[in-house]
Design an enzyme around this catalytic site. Structure first.
Site, PDB file in Angstrom:
ATOM      1  CB  SER A  56      23.717  49.290  19.456  1.00 18.97           C
ATOM      2  OG  SER A  56      22.945  49.708  20.544  1.00 18.97           O
ATOM      3  CG  ASP A 342      16.969  53.697  17.071  1.00 14.78           C
ATOM      4  OD1 ASP A 342      17.226  54.112  18.224  1.00 14.78           O
ATOM      5  OD2 ASP A 342      17.292  52.850  16.450  1.00 14.78           O
ATOM      6  CG  HIS A 345      20.690  53.397  18.946  1.00  5.51           C
ATOM      7  ND1 HIS A 345      19.704  52.639  18.415  1.00  5.51           N
ATOM      8  CD2 HIS A 345      21.703  52.858  19.558  1.00  5.51           C
ATOM      9  CE1 HIS A 345      19.906  51.418  18.852  1.00  5.51           C
ATOM     10  NE2 HIS A 345      21.353  51.396  19.441  1.00  5.51           N
TER      11      HIS A 345
END
Length: 377
Positions: A56, A342, A345
């Site tokens: 991600s 977040d 990340h």
């Protein structure tokens, strides 16, 4: 008439060549161009293409259409990205977006969306929740593990080979950058998860050995498919992310237990890289020290303009890390002052800093040479 036919045949031949990566080799030498680009692409690219594998941190939309809980194709993700939410787990650019820009390439398309001439500059196969191990990330249901990402690259390679022929495809691939950033989820969404047996089966060193043994096989597979220039991203200071910080109601600062846990993996990757450089003819592996980059950002936070390093800009709960950024949640306004976007990340600003330093940094950051030097080999 004969002249017109000759010119027509020449135009068709040129178009066919441009459908493959071979057309971009001339761009590298400054002797030609790519007619698919608005400016002709003359001299702008330092490599023909970049192929991206990871999770991600660098996924740009491959999970969008999967039956997965790991998605970021909704606002406020992409709030600072031209075009809005794309599936990037960031408010804007990822690290590989910045690296692509530094290489003179356009943003690399996601495998799930790329078709036809869109693969001319490379493809991004990264998938949120993906790991080196196939079993990693199953809590999120749909994801594309590294083994499957490699198979997806083979699909792209078949397209390139069909256009160029095997010899020209191999020559082009040898000039391309292969960026690989794997391993974070093998800890966050495997070893550290209570519903996985892994922690009972292996201690930290044993698990790092298991991961890098598998990782070595996967990188050898990419080499056997024609990859030669590899950029390997190490794991960051994972004990410092808001998600980990949120799990402790009393501890102040990063979890040194988690930070220590991932150290053997980074050490093993460096050893593996040196071995592969020695063993594989023509291969050049370089290592980006993400942990060192993070430490530099924290140590020089004021210089970079950061004031918030221990919680997310968007998220819920302690450190805004207990529940990650929800659809249409209002994020912080001063995003460039936050290290984390977040629970897991970095912000775009951190990604851009890391991308630029990986591109032209010194050996304390990227070893033994940087991406710019690798591209110019």
């Amino acid at each position: 008439m004969a002249m017109a036919m000759a010119m027509g045949n020449l135009w068709i031949s040129c178009m066919l060549v441009c459908l493959g990566l071979a057309a971009l080799i001339d761009v590298v030498s400054g002797q030609g161009g790519n007619p698919f680009l608005p400016d002709g692409g003359k001299g702008s690219e330092t490599v023909p293409a970049m192929f991206v594998f990871g999770d991600s941190l660098i996924d740009n939309g491959n999970n969008n259409d999967l039956p997965s809980l790991a998605k970021a194709n909704y606002f406020p993700y992409g709030i600072d990205f031209n075009g809005g939410p794309t599936g990037r787990f960031s408010n804007g650019y990822t690290m590989v977006d910045e690296i692509a820009q530094q290489l003179g390439l356009p943003l690399i398309p996601a495998f799930s969306e790329a078709s036809g001439d869109q693969v001319l500059h490379g493809v991004n196969y990264a998938s949120a929740a993906a790991g080196i191990l196939d079993i990693t990330g199953r809590n999120f249901v749909g994801r594309i593990p590294f083994d499957q990402q490699i198979k997806n690259f083979q699909t792209t390679l078949d397209q390139i080979t069909d256009n160029l022929g095997a010899l020209n495809a191999a020559e082009s691939l040898a000039k391309c950058i292969f960026f690989v950033g794997m391993g974070s989820n093998d800890y966050l969404n495997n070893y550290l998860m209570p519903n996985y047996p892994t922690r009972d089966q292996y201690d930290g060193q044993q698990y790092a050995d298991l991961l890098v043994q598998k990782y070595t096989q996967q990188l050898r597979t990419l080499y056997n498919l024609g990859a030669r220039k590899f950029v390997l991203a190490g794991l960051g200071r994972m004990g410092c992310i808001p998600s980990i910080l949120a799990q402790s109601s009393t501890a102040v600062g990063c979890s040194e237990e988690v930070n220590q846990l991932v150290l053997p993996f980074n050490a093993n990757v460096k050893t593996m890289m040196n071995s592969l450089n020695a063993e594989l003819p023509g291969a050049r592996f370089i290592y980006v020290d993400i942990a060192h980059l993070f430490e530099d950002i924290v140590a020089n936070a004021g210089t970079y303009g950061f004031s918030v390093m221990d919680r997310g800009c968007c998220g819920i709960g302690r450190n805004r890390g207990e529940i990650t950024c929800l659809p249409f949640q209002t994020p912080c306004e001063n995003r460039d002052e936050y290290v984390f976007w977040d629970a897991f990340h970095p912000t775009e600003k951190v990604n851009v800093i890391m991308g630029r330093k990986a591109f032209n940094g010194d050996p304390s950051i990227v070893y033994p040479i940087n991406i710019q030097q690798l591209a110019n080999l």
